[in-house]
Design a protein around this motif. Structure first.
Motif, mmCIF file in Angstrom:
data_model
loop_
_atom_site.group_PDB
_atom_site.id
_atom_site.type_symbol
_atom_site.label_atom_id
_atom_site.label_comp_id
_atom_site.label_asym_id
_atom_site.label_seq_id
_atom_site.Cartn_x
_atom_site.Cartn_y
_atom_site.Cartn_z
ATOM 1 N N ASP A 1 0.826 -1.209 0.000
ATOM 2 C CA ASP A 1 0.000 0.000 0.000
ATOM 3 C C ASP A 1 0.859 1.257 0.000
ATOM 4 O OD1 ASP A 1 -2.324 -1.445 -0.032
ATOM 5 O OD2 ASP A 1 -2.738 -1.233 2.121
ATOM 6 N N ALA A 2 1.986 1.194 0.691
ATOM 7 C CA ALA A 2 2.879 2.356 0.762
ATOM 8 C C ALA A 2 3.416 2.734 -0.614
ATOM 9 C CB ALA A 2 4.035 2.060 1.716
ATOM 10 N N LYS A 3 3.694 1.733 -1.442
ATOM 11 C CA LYS A 3 4.192 2.014 -2.797
ATOM 12 C C LYS A 3 3.164 2.781 -3.618
ATOM 13 C CE LYS A 3 5.327 -2.198 -3.974
ATOM 14 N NZ LYS A 3 5.832 -3.303 -4.834
ATOM 15 N N GLN A 4 1.897 2.488 -3.407
ATOM 16 C CA GLN A 4 0.839 3.174 -4.149
ATOM 17 C C GLN A 4 0.590 4.580 -3.616
ATOM 18 O OE1 GLN A 4 -2.667 0.706 -4.107
ATOM 19 N NE2 GLN A 4 -1.636 -1.044 -5.065
ATOM 20 N N LYS A 5 0.655 4.719 -2.293
ATOM 21 C CA LYS A 5 0.340 6.008 -1.662
ATOM 22 C C LYS A 5 1.526 6.971 -1.623
ATOM 23 C CE LYS A 5 -3.036 3.905 1.497
ATOM 24 N NZ LYS A 5 -3.349 3.605 2.928
ATOM 25 N N GLY A 6 2.750 6.402 -1.581
ATOM 26 C CA GLY A 6 3.926 7.244 -1.439
ATOM 27 C C GLY A 6 4.222 7.613 -0.007
ATOM 28 N N SER A 7 3.466 7.042 0.923
ATOM 29 C CA SER A 7 3.697 7.288 2.344
ATOM 30 C C SER A 7 3.213 6.070 3.128
ATOM 31 C CB SER A 7 2.960 8.545 2.831
ATOM 32 O OG SER A 7 1.562 8.376 2.712
ATOM 33 N N ALA A 8 3.659 5.973 4.387
ATOM 34 C CA ALA A 8 3.269 4.846 5.214
ATOM 35 C C ALA A 8 3.362 5.216 6.683
ATOM 36 C CB ALA A 8 4.159 3.631 4.931
ATOM 37 N N THR A 9 2.538 4.561 7.482
ATOM 38 C CA THR A 9 2.598 4.690 8.928
ATOM 39 C C THR A 9 3.141 3.390 9.503
ATOM 40 O OG1 THR A 9 0.717 6.219 9.034
ATOM 41 C CG2 THR A 9 1.270 5.007 11.046
ATOM 42 N N LEU A 10 4.254 3.485 10.226
ATOM 43 C CA LEU A 10 4.850 2.323 10.879
ATOM 44 C C LEU A 10 4.826 2.531 12.387
ATOM 45 C CD1 LEU A 10 8.062 1.558 8.752
ATOM 46 C CD2 LEU A 10 5.752 0.669 8.443
ATOM 47 N N GLU A 11 4.612 1.440 13.114
ATOM 48 C CA GLU A 11 4.714 1.476 14.573
ATOM 49 C C GLU A 11 5.837 0.553 15.002
ATOM 50 O OE1 GLU A 11 0.322 2.641 16.284
ATOM 51 O OE2 GLU A 11 0.868 0.515 16.206
ATOM 52 N N TYR A 12 6.754 1.098 15.788
ATOM 53 C CA TYR A 12 7.864 0.320 16.318
ATOM 54 C C TYR A 12 7.526 -0.105 17.745
ATOM 55 C CZ TYR A 12 10.441 2.645 12.491
ATOM 56 O OH TYR A 12 10.872 3.126 11.265
ATOM 57 N N PHE A 13 7.016 -1.316 17.895
ATOM 58 C CA PHE A 13 6.794 -1.838 19.242
ATOM 59 C C PHE A 13 8.161 -2.196 19.824
ATOM 60 C CE2 PHE A 13 2.212 -3.655 18.632
ATOM 61 C CZ PHE A 13 1.783 -2.394 18.247
ATOM 62 N N ILE B 1 9.062 6.684 -0.629
ATOM 63 C CA ILE B 1 8.019 6.542 0.394
ATOM 64 C C ILE B 1 8.418 7.317 1.651
ATOM 65 C CG2 ILE B 1 6.811 4.916 1.899
ATOM 66 C CD1 ILE B 1 7.294 2.757 -0.235
ATOM 67 N N THR B 2 7.539 8.194 2.080
ATOM 68 C CA THR B 2 7.746 8.926 3.322
ATOM 69 C C THR B 2 7.163 8.120 4.475
ATOM 70 O OG1 THR B 2 7.610 11.063 2.174
ATOM 71 C CG2 THR B 2 7.275 11.059 4.578
ATOM 72 N N LEU B 3 7.983 7.832 5.478
ATOM 73 C CA LEU B 3 7.537 7.033 6.613
ATOM 74 C C LEU B 3 7.177 7.924 7.799
ATOM 75 C CD1 LEU B 3 10.070 4.025 6.600
ATOM 76 C CD2 LEU B 3 7.777 4.150 5.603
ATOM 77 N N ASN B 4 5.980 7.720 8.316
ATOM 78 C CA ASN B 4 5.555 8.359 9.564
ATOM 79 C C ASN B 4 5.628 7.286 10.642
ATOM 80 O OD1 ASN B 4 4.672 10.900 8.281
ATOM 81 N ND2 ASN B 4 3.147 9.574 7.313
ATOM 82 N N THR B 5 6.509 7.465 11.598
ATOM 83 C CA THR B 5 6.785 6.389 12.546
ATOM 84 C C THR B 5 6.490 6.794 13.983
ATOM 85 O OG1 THR B 5 9.112 7.020 12.828
ATOM 86 C CG2 THR B 5 8.591 5.501 11.027
ATOM 87 N N LYS B 6 6.195 5.768 14.787
ATOM 88 C CA LYS B 6 5.909 5.992 16.203
ATOM 89 C C LYS B 6 6.450 4.831 17.012
ATOM 90 C CE LYS B 6 2.040 6.392 19.477
ATOM 91 N NZ LYS B 6 0.564 6.343 19.614
ATOM 92 N N TYR B 7 7.199 5.130 18.063
ATOM 93 C CA TYR B 7 7.683 4.106 18.983
ATOM 94 C C TYR B 7 6.606 3.827 20.035
ATOM 95 C CZ TYR B 7 12.504 4.128 17.282
ATOM 96 O OH TYR B 7 13.639 3.988 16.516
ATOM 97 N N VAL B 8 6.295 2.550 20.221
ATOM 98 C CA VAL B 8 5.259 2.146 21.169
ATOM 99 C C VAL B 8 5.903 1.292 22.262
ATOM 100 C CG1 VAL B 8 3.060 0.953 21.475
ATOM 101 C CG2 VAL B 8 3.553 2.136 19.305
#
Length: 283
Positions: free
Chosen positions: A29-41, A77-84
């Motif tokens: 999905d990220a390849k199509q959108k050009g961005s992605a949301t990742l969560e780092y547990f 792809i621009t990654l929006n990331t969050k540490y959990v």
């Protein structure tokens, strides 16, 4: 009229609850959108991932920062990331949360890659070799051979965390050399080294990062060299079938491990002595 409003109100509350849950993104999905949301547990692991002034530091944090830049330059792809964080630093809780996580969840910490775990998780390419160390309080005499442990540690108790490879190593040690070994379980590896440093009645098998961090902090913990094992590797862990696994593995294998940042990060977060110890087992 009141009966009519109740289902609507209930539906609104349910929708509100679900809208607050972060939706992570698969790589496809990220390849199509050009961005992605990742969560780092993550589960705090000294030298690998630690809280620091509102952020995170460590070898894993360095890797992921480089990975985010590489994904942008390589795939656009621009990654929006969050540490959990993991509640109470519980390793079993951490692994369960990763297993049930969304398509953009990456588990971060000193996680050993094993064949058994591969049945339930996807793992990245290994980013470092691990050395398992038999650790005791500094007041405990040094043993020169594993066969001495049953007599030398007769009045001591082993410490471990359920579900870890170190628990498995202790059980194998018990079976082979120390049938009367008593094992006391704690909720987190963070507490194992601390208890050993404070009380000579305890010992454990700990990972290199925990040992070095404890040595730096307490100075009352020591390594029993006769029991070193260097047959494990650490990797990032993801839900089974994650399509981020081959992407992260490609970065680790082709970029990170061939860069100066690899050894620099180890020396920075684990110390020069860690590099020497790892190099001695690599040769």
């Amino acid at each position: 009229m009141k009966l009519f409003k109740l289902p609507i109100l209930y539906s609104f509350i349910v929708l509100l609850c679900f809208s607050g849950i972060a939706q992570t993104t698969s790589f496809s999905d990220a390849k199509q959108k050009g961005s992605a949301t990742l969560e780092y547990f993550y589960v705090e692991t000294p030298g690998f991932i630690e809280n620091s002034g509102g952020g995170q530091k460590g070898i894993c944090a360095d890797i992921l920062t480089g990975f985010e830049s590489w994904v942008k330059s390589q795939y656009g792809i621009t990654l929006n990331t969050k540490y959990v964080p993991t509640p109470k630093e519980s390793f079993p809780t951490f692994m369960n949360k990763v297993k049930s996580g969304g398509p953009g969840v990456i588990g971060v910490g000193g996680v050993t890659i094993t064949e058994a775990r591969k049945k339930s998780y996807s793992f990245s390419y290994p980013y470092i070799n691990n050395i398992s160390i038999l650790a005791t309080n500094s007041s405990v005499p040094t043993i020169s051979n594993p066969s001495e442990i049953s007599s030398a540690f007769a009045n001591m108790t082993a410490l471990s965390v359920k579900g870890t490879t170190n628990e498995k190593a202790l059980l194998e040690l018990k079976k082979k050399y120390f049938p009367n070994m008593k094992i006391e379980y704690l909720s987190s590896n963070m507490y194992v080294s601390k208890k050993i440093a404070e009380d000579p009645k305890y010992f454990s098998i700990v990972d290199l990062g925990y040992f070095l961090a404890s040595l730096k902090e307490y100075r009352s913990i020591k390594r029993q060299p006769a029991m070193d094992e260097a047959n494990e590797t650490f990797g990032f862990v993801m839900p089974k079938g994650s399509d981020w696994e081959p992407i992260l593995s490609k970065y680790l294998k082709e970029v990170y491990l061939n860069s100066p940042q690899h050894r620099k990060s180890i020396a920075t977060h684990l110390g020069p002595s860690a590099l020497k110890l790892l190099d001695s087992y690599a040769n």
